[in-house]
Design a protein around this motif. Structure first.
Motif, PDB file in Angstrom:
ATOM      1  N   PRO A  43       8.176  47.085 -94.795  1.00  0.00           N
ATOM      2  CA  PRO A  43       7.758  47.585 -96.080  1.00  0.00           C
ATOM      3  C   PRO A  43       6.611  46.253 -96.414  1.00  0.00           C
ATOM      4  N   GLY A  44       5.377  46.572 -96.984  1.00  0.00           N
ATOM      5  CA  GLY A  44       4.519  45.580 -97.045  1.00  0.00           C
ATOM      6  C   GLY A  44       3.897  45.287 -95.892  1.00  0.00           C
ATOM      7  N   LYS A  45       3.678  44.064 -95.274  1.00  0.00           N
ATOM      8  CA  LYS A  45       3.172  43.589 -94.220  1.00  0.00           C
ATOM      9  C   LYS A  45       3.929  44.143 -92.996  1.00  0.00           C
ATOM     10  N   ASP A  46       3.302  44.667 -92.063  1.00  0.00           N
ATOM     11  CA  ASP A  46       4.117  45.386 -90.807  1.00  0.00           C
ATOM     12  C   ASP A  46       4.378  44.259 -89.752  1.00  0.00           C
ATOM     13  N   GLY A  47       5.018  44.618 -88.623  1.00  0.00           N
ATOM     14  CA  GLY A  47       5.291  43.741 -87.621  1.00  0.00           C
ATOM     15  C   GLY A  47       4.138  43.001 -86.930  1.00  0.00           C
TER      16      GLY A  47
END
Length: 226
Positions: free
Chosen positions: A56-60
């Motif tokens: 969620p939010g910033k991905d990997g």
């Protein structure tokens, strides 16, 4: 004891992974998001990070990019964890600076084996690493991860930097595509060796006139110098 951070938003997978790592002889901690990870990194740096892509939010991918851009975290090994299995996704993660890629579902035995293999590679590289590598007008600062050509800074991707460093370290030696894949992309990356050709072509362009120093050994691979 090696410390490992696991970034995974699925609580059951995160808890199971952390439990398995602790049982396997590591000191493991789980985080559900980028914010929690970077907050922890301010006070403590792990030996390795397991990083899920779909977060969620910033991905990997975004997290990996931030890790590689920060001098404090740029050298921490990262293994990507994801349900995606397409070659494009693997190449994207590895080219962004990941050290390995494990597709879910995975076994505890496989996970521990991959982690130990990546850590062994890093320990070997640390003992062999010279701070400054040079070949003619090319200078490589392995600590700062900077490359200059004729005194001008050249901006390379993570894997382009690793590739150029590997060629210069083995000056005069013809390196096969398989050998380059093994060392630069990881021994268990099953991508096509055309990935090497694409990166060589990009590297030559970025090095300008000095790109000619990277020679092609027909039907084998590449070398620099000699």
């Amino acid at each position: 004891m090696k410390k490992i951070f696991c970034v995974e938003d699925d609580e059951s997978i995160r808890e199971l992974t952390v439990y398995a790592l602790n049982a396997g002889g590591f000191e493991a901690y789980g985080f559900e998001s980028a914010d929690k990870l970077f907050s922890a990194l301010k006070s403590d740096l792990p030996s390795l990070i397991l990083l899920d892509i779909m977060l969620p939010g910033k991905d990997g991918y975004a997290i990996l990019k931030q890790l590689r851009q920060d001098t404090d975290t740029s050298d921490i090994p990262v293994i990507m964890l994801t349900a995606k299995s397409l070659e494009y996704d693997k190449v994207k993660g590895l080219d962004s600076g990941a050290d390995d890629y494990i597709t879910k579902p995975f076994s505890v035995v496989e996970l521990l084996s991959r982690i130990k293999a990546v850590l062994r590679r890093y320990e070997k590289n640390d003992t062999e690493k010279d701070a400054i590598l040079t070949y003619k007008e090319i200078t490589i600062d392995t600590k700062k991860r900077e490359v200059t050509v004729k005194g001008e800074k050249v901006y390379l991707t993570y894997k382009e930097f690793e590739l150029l460093s590997y060629l210069v370290k083995n000056c005069g030696i013809v390196l096969s595509r398989d050998k380059i894949m093994n060392v630069v992309w990881g021994f268990d990356f099953e991508g096509e060796t055309r990935t090497v050709d694409v990166h060589i072509r990009s590297l030559r362009q970025k090095l300008g006139d000095c790109g000619r120093y990277i020679e092609t050994a027909r039907n084998i691979g590449y070398k620099i110098g000699g």
